[in-house]
Design an enzyme around this catalytic site. Structure first.
Site, PDB file in Angstrom:
ATOM      1  N   GLU A  59      40.640  26.212  44.646  1.00  0.00           N
ATOM      2  CA  GLU A  59      40.306  27.025  43.477  1.00  0.00           C
ATOM      3  C   GLU A  59      41.408  28.034  43.163  1.00  0.00           C
ATOM      4  O   GLU A  59      41.788  28.203  42.000  1.00  0.00           O
ATOM      5  CB  GLU A  59      38.983  27.784  43.700  1.00  0.00           C
ATOM      6  CG  GLU A  59      37.804  26.892  43.988  1.00  0.00           C
ATOM      7  CD  GLU A  59      37.532  26.690  45.476  1.00  0.00           C
ATOM      8  OE1 GLU A  59      36.347  26.614  45.848  1.00  0.00           O
ATOM      9  OE2 GLU A  59      38.499  26.611  46.263  1.00  0.00           O
ATOM     10  N   CYS A  87      33.968  30.114  48.170  1.00  0.00           N
ATOM     11  CA  CYS A  87      33.819  31.208  49.124  1.00  0.00           C
ATOM     12  C   CYS A  87      33.912  32.532  48.364  1.00  0.00           C
ATOM     13  O   CYS A  87      34.269  32.556  47.181  1.00  0.00           O
ATOM     14  CB  CYS A  87      34.900  31.116  50.192  1.00  0.00           C
ATOM     15  SG  CYS A  87      36.562  31.509  49.587  1.00  0.00           S
ATOM     16  N   CYS A  90      37.372  33.081  46.621  1.00  0.00           N
ATOM     17  CA  CYS A  90      37.589  32.278  45.414  1.00  0.00           C
ATOM     18  C   CYS A  90      36.718  32.746  44.260  1.00  0.00           C
ATOM     19  O   CYS A  90      37.169  32.797  43.113  1.00  0.00           O
ATOM     20  CB  CYS A  90      37.358  30.797  45.719  1.00  0.00           C
ATOM     21  SG  CYS A  90      38.617  30.109  46.819  1.00  0.00           S
TER      22      CYS A  90
END
Length: 162
Positions: A59, A87, A90
């Protein structure tokens, strides 16, 4: 607003990136960024291991590449597709880049920001919010991840535990 068919199409491209990551020994996560008009701006895959980079998430790399393509770090109204729930790092980068929408495949109950209730995308204390759709091509995304980690455990038991 994109159609389900378009979401499936772009997630398919992200899955191709995840498969490349898999073949390179990386955790198989892929991501793409799409402009408001439907133009594919970037595509990326995890490169943490190969580049020794803790921020080498698909990402982050896709956002960076899309910013370069647009010559603007603000990715307003762009959609990011990721094969795995992002996560917290990101998701935070998505807030900072001002994406318009996140679409992800597999849920990540152990490390996914949303599953862990880090709802940065909708936090009224931050200066940007965006919509999220989860579970697009969930089975394909999670199957690839499960296969990768199963192989990693087998290799560890076979070679690392002697």
């Amino acid at each position: 607003m994109r159609t389900v068919k378009e979401h499936l199409w772009f997630m398919g491209i992200a899955l191709e990136e995840a498969e490349k990551a898999y073949s390179e020994g990386e955790v198989p996560v892929g991501a793409v960024v799409v402009s408001p008009s439907g133009e594919l701006l970037s595509q990326a895959r995890n490169q943490k291991e190969s580049n020794f980079n803790p921020c080498g998430h698909a990402e982050i790399l896709a956002l960076k590449s899309a910013g370069g393509e647009l010559q603007n770090w603000r990715l307003e109204q762009c959609t990011i597709y990721a094969t795995l729930e992002p996560c917290p790092m990101c998701l935070g980068a998505m807030v900072h880049s001002r994406v318009g929408q996140l679409v992800f495949g597999a849920y990540d109950t152990k490390g996914g920001a949303l599953s862990l209730n880090y709802n940065l995308h909708s936090d009224g204390k931050l200066n940007h919010r965006f919509s999220v759709i989860g579970g697009i091509r969930h089975f394909q995304c999670s199957r690839l991840l499960s296969q990768f980690f199963r192989e990693q455990r087998q290799n560890y038991q076979k070679f690392g535990n002697s």
